[in-house]
Design a protein around this motif. Sequence first.
Motif, PDB file in Angstrom:
ATOM      1  N   ARG A   1      35.315  37.209  33.079  1.00  0.00           N
ATOM      2  CA  ARG A   1      36.612  37.890  33.281  1.00  0.00           C
ATOM      3  C   ARG A   1      36.809  38.343  35.020  1.00  0.00           C
ATOM      4  NH1 ARG A   1      34.918  40.165  28.959  1.00  0.00           N
ATOM      5  NH2 ARG A   1      33.231  42.274  30.176  1.00  0.00           N
ATOM      6  N   VAL A   2      35.688  38.792  35.884  1.00  0.00           N
ATOM      7  CA  VAL A   2      35.560  38.704  37.480  1.00  0.00           C
ATOM      8  C   VAL A   2      36.522  37.604  37.692  1.00  0.00           C
ATOM      9  CG1 VAL A   2      34.597  39.057  39.880  1.00  0.00           C
ATOM     10  CG2 VAL A   2      34.742  40.758  37.010  1.00  0.00           C
ATOM     11  N   CYS A   3      35.898  36.611  37.476  1.00  0.00           N
ATOM     12  CA  CYS A   3      36.516  35.417  38.152  1.00  0.00           C
ATOM     13  C   CYS A   3      37.106  34.425  37.195  1.00  0.00           C
ATOM     14  CB  CYS A   3      35.109  34.477  38.978  1.00  0.00           C
ATOM     15  SG  CYS A   3      33.641  34.697  37.945  1.00  0.00           S
ATOM     16  N   PRO A   4      37.069  34.598  36.575  1.00  0.00           N
ATOM     17  CA  PRO A   4      37.719  32.843  35.455  1.00  0.00           C
ATOM     18  C   PRO A   4      37.737  31.282  36.155  1.00  0.00           C
ATOM     19  CG  PRO A   4      39.776  34.139  36.391  1.00  0.00           C
ATOM     20  CD  PRO A   4      38.956  34.844  36.673  1.00  0.00           C
ATOM     21  N   ASP A   5      38.474  31.367  37.325  1.00  0.00           N
ATOM     22  CA  ASP A   5      38.765  29.845  38.564  1.00  0.00           C
ATOM     23  C   ASP A   5      36.792  29.273  39.118  1.00  0.00           C
ATOM     24  OD1 ASP A   5      41.378  30.178  37.474  1.00  0.00           O
ATOM     25  OD2 ASP A   5      41.963  31.484  39.353  1.00  0.00           O
ATOM     26  N   SER A   6      36.763  30.185  38.699  1.00  0.00           N
ATOM     27  CA  SER A   6      34.833  30.146  39.739  1.00  0.00           C
ATOM     28  C   SER A   6      34.193  30.361  39.492  1.00  0.00           C
ATOM     29  CB  SER A   6      35.328  30.647  41.481  1.00  0.00           C
ATOM     30  OG  SER A   6      35.302  32.318  40.791  1.00  0.00           O
TER      31      SER A   6
END
Length: 206
Positions: A100-105
């Motif tokens: 949830r904090v970093c969906p793209d990485s």
Amino acid sequence: MAGGNALPLKEVNALRQQGYSVRTITPIFGQLVTFSFPKGFVPAFEDTKGGQYIQELVLEGENVKKWSQMVTITGAKGLASNPNVTPARFADNMAGGFKRVCPDSYTATGLGEIKFGSHDGFVAVVSCGVASPVGESYSESMLLIVIKGESDYYTIQWAERGKASKTPIKFDNAKWSGRFKKLTPIKLCPIVPGEPAPYPSCTNRT
């Protein structure tokens, strides 16, 4: 070395140089949790609130607000009685917080189910390329070990922070397998009423 009765770091390192394996044993709710104490870490925080226990260890000279590596031990009281919770599902739920904090990485690698003595467990590595979307930017990766106890759930986590990356961090099998080995042997022991630290009933168990 036992929780609540920690030796000074100099004494711990001296024992290591003499060939001793330094372990920590902590009573957490229904059982004793024991694992090998990683070199260079010192206790920095411990708290119990209701059915949740947490202890954090950081490298000497660092603190819980600013750290490069952290080992965290947690306990969730009574959770083992919930038939809908398994070690793998517990790990997946924790990994979801990363995602949830970093969906793209975000990236996660399940290392699989494992037995800690007679207790079921699950091991995974999860990473955020950008773990702090605001303020100082950094990446964060974590070795996550989940253990289902007799009545409670426990985790041992070894996290590290590094340079931020907009793309998912490549899984480093040698690094994380090595850190897992440094924490072993990991086991749970019964709490013997009235037995003081260093809990010989647990240290002498095979």
